[in-house]
Write an enzyme that holds these catalytic residues in place. Sequence first.
Site, short mmCIF file in Angstrom:
data_model
loop_
_atom_site.label_atom_id
_atom_site.label_comp_id
_atom_site.label_asym_id
_atom_site.label_seq_id
_atom_site.Cartn_x
_atom_site.Cartn_y
_atom_site.Cartn_z
N ASP A 1 0.88 -1.18 0.00
CA ASP A 1 0.00 0.00 0.00
C ASP A 1 0.91 1.23 0.00
OD1 ASP A 1 -2.39 1.58 0.36
OD2 ASP A 1 -1.87 1.79 2.47
N TYR B 1 -0.92 8.41 -2.35
CA TYR B 1 -0.99 8.18 -3.79
C TYR B 1 -2.16 8.95 -4.41
CZ TYR B 1 2.02 3.90 -3.87
OH TYR B 1 3.04 2.99 -3.83
N GLY B 2 -3.23 9.14 -3.62
CA GLY B 2 -4.50 9.67 -4.13
C GLY B 2 -4.39 10.82 -5.11
N CYS C 1 -4.40 -1.56 -1.96
CA CYS C 1 -4.56 -0.12 -2.13
C CYS C 1 -5.50 0.09 -3.32
CB CYS C 1 -3.20 0.50 -2.41
SG CYS C 1 -3.26 2.25 -2.81
N ASN C 2 -6.62 0.75 -3.07
CA ASN C 2 -7.58 0.99 -4.15
C ASN C 2 -7.00 1.91 -5.22
OD1 ASN C 2 -10.60 0.09 -3.13
ND2 ASN C 2 -9.24 0.56 -1.46
N THR C 3 -6.23 2.90 -4.78
CA THR C 3 -5.68 3.89 -5.72
C THR C 3 -4.68 3.22 -6.66
OG1 THR C 3 -5.85 5.43 -3.87
CG2 THR C 3 -4.69 6.21 -5.83
N CYS D 1 -11.01 2.90 0.35
CA CYS D 1 -9.58 3.13 0.56
C CYS D 1 -9.20 2.30 1.78
CB CYS D 1 -9.31 4.61 0.82
SG CYS D 1 -7.66 4.98 1.45
N HIS E 1 -7.07 2.64 3.99
CA HIS E 1 -6.78 3.36 5.24
C HIS E 1 -8.04 3.54 6.09
CE1 HIS E 1 -2.96 4.49 3.35
NE2 HIS E 1 -2.56 5.00 4.50
N1 DGL Z 1 -4.76 3.04 1.02
C1 DGL Z 1 -4.93 3.67 -0.20
C2 DGL Z 1 -6.12 3.28 -1.00
O1 DGL Z 1 -6.68 2.23 -0.74
C3 DGL Z 1 -4.03 4.77 -0.61
C4 DGL Z 1 -4.46 6.11 -0.24
C5 DGL Z 1 -3.47 7.14 -0.68
O2 DGL Z 1 -2.27 6.88 -0.60
O3 DGL Z 1 -3.92 8.21 -1.09
O4 DGL Z 1 -6.53 3.96 -1.89
#
Ligand code: DGL
Length: 238
Positions: free
Chosen positions: A6, A38-39, A69-71, A179, A181
């Site tokens: 992630d 990452y978003g 990580c979804n992003t 997400c 998080h």
């Molecule tokens: N945990 C992340 C997700 O599932 C990353 C969020 C991020 O880094 O902006 O999207």
Amino acid sequence: MIGVYDSGQGGKSVLQELVKLLPEEDFTYYADTRYCPYGPRPASEVIERACAVADFLIEKGCELIVVACNTATAAAIDHLRSHYDIPFIGMEPAVKPAVLQSKTGVVGVLATKGTFKGSLYLHTLAKFKEDVKVIQQVGEGLVETVEKGVLDGPEVETLVHKCIDPMLEAGADHIVLGCTHYPFLQPVIERIAGENVTIINPAPAVARQTKKILESIKGIEPSSGKKGSISYYSSLEN
Ligand code: DGL
């Protein structure tokens, strides 16, 4: 060895479900903390990071990688699958179960900017657009607070209110955590949303899918009774 990664600590919400289902497996967790969040990053950068992390995890001996990580999934899963010959399992906001279970016909989706641009998400959204109203909201500040380890308190409540009040006002009865998080903030989200709203975290489903794929590769092995290991790495050190 299973790799899990992630942008930071969020993927640990998936790791904990994986360990529950696959207690005998060895895991390597990689937090790309130097590049978190990452978003807001362009997809090209997230793809570049995905390849760097995949190279690292494969070098450590991983034979399957869970992109927790979804992003990163939205930006990079197709690229990863076409450039490496190991299986990759990704995350996707669980819009479908929310839509199918909703009684009010209004569903909230909380995710990052990058995830909302993902083709898989847009495709799912287009499929259900006719049946329900989907209120999507970028979880501003939520990743940062989880990275700091601040999971409750007045500041977190203010952030959560800002994100989910519009969904609640519109009558949402399901909120999808898009997400990895956000499950760490689930107690606050539940408190604010109230008992009539169901919060959906896709991590247990992703763990079940991982187990299925693993069994299709290795077959169903008899239990050895051994406890698997977990190693942690981060781009702050590597
Ligand atoms: N945990 C992340 C997700 O599932 C990353 C969020 C991020 O880094 O902006 O999207």
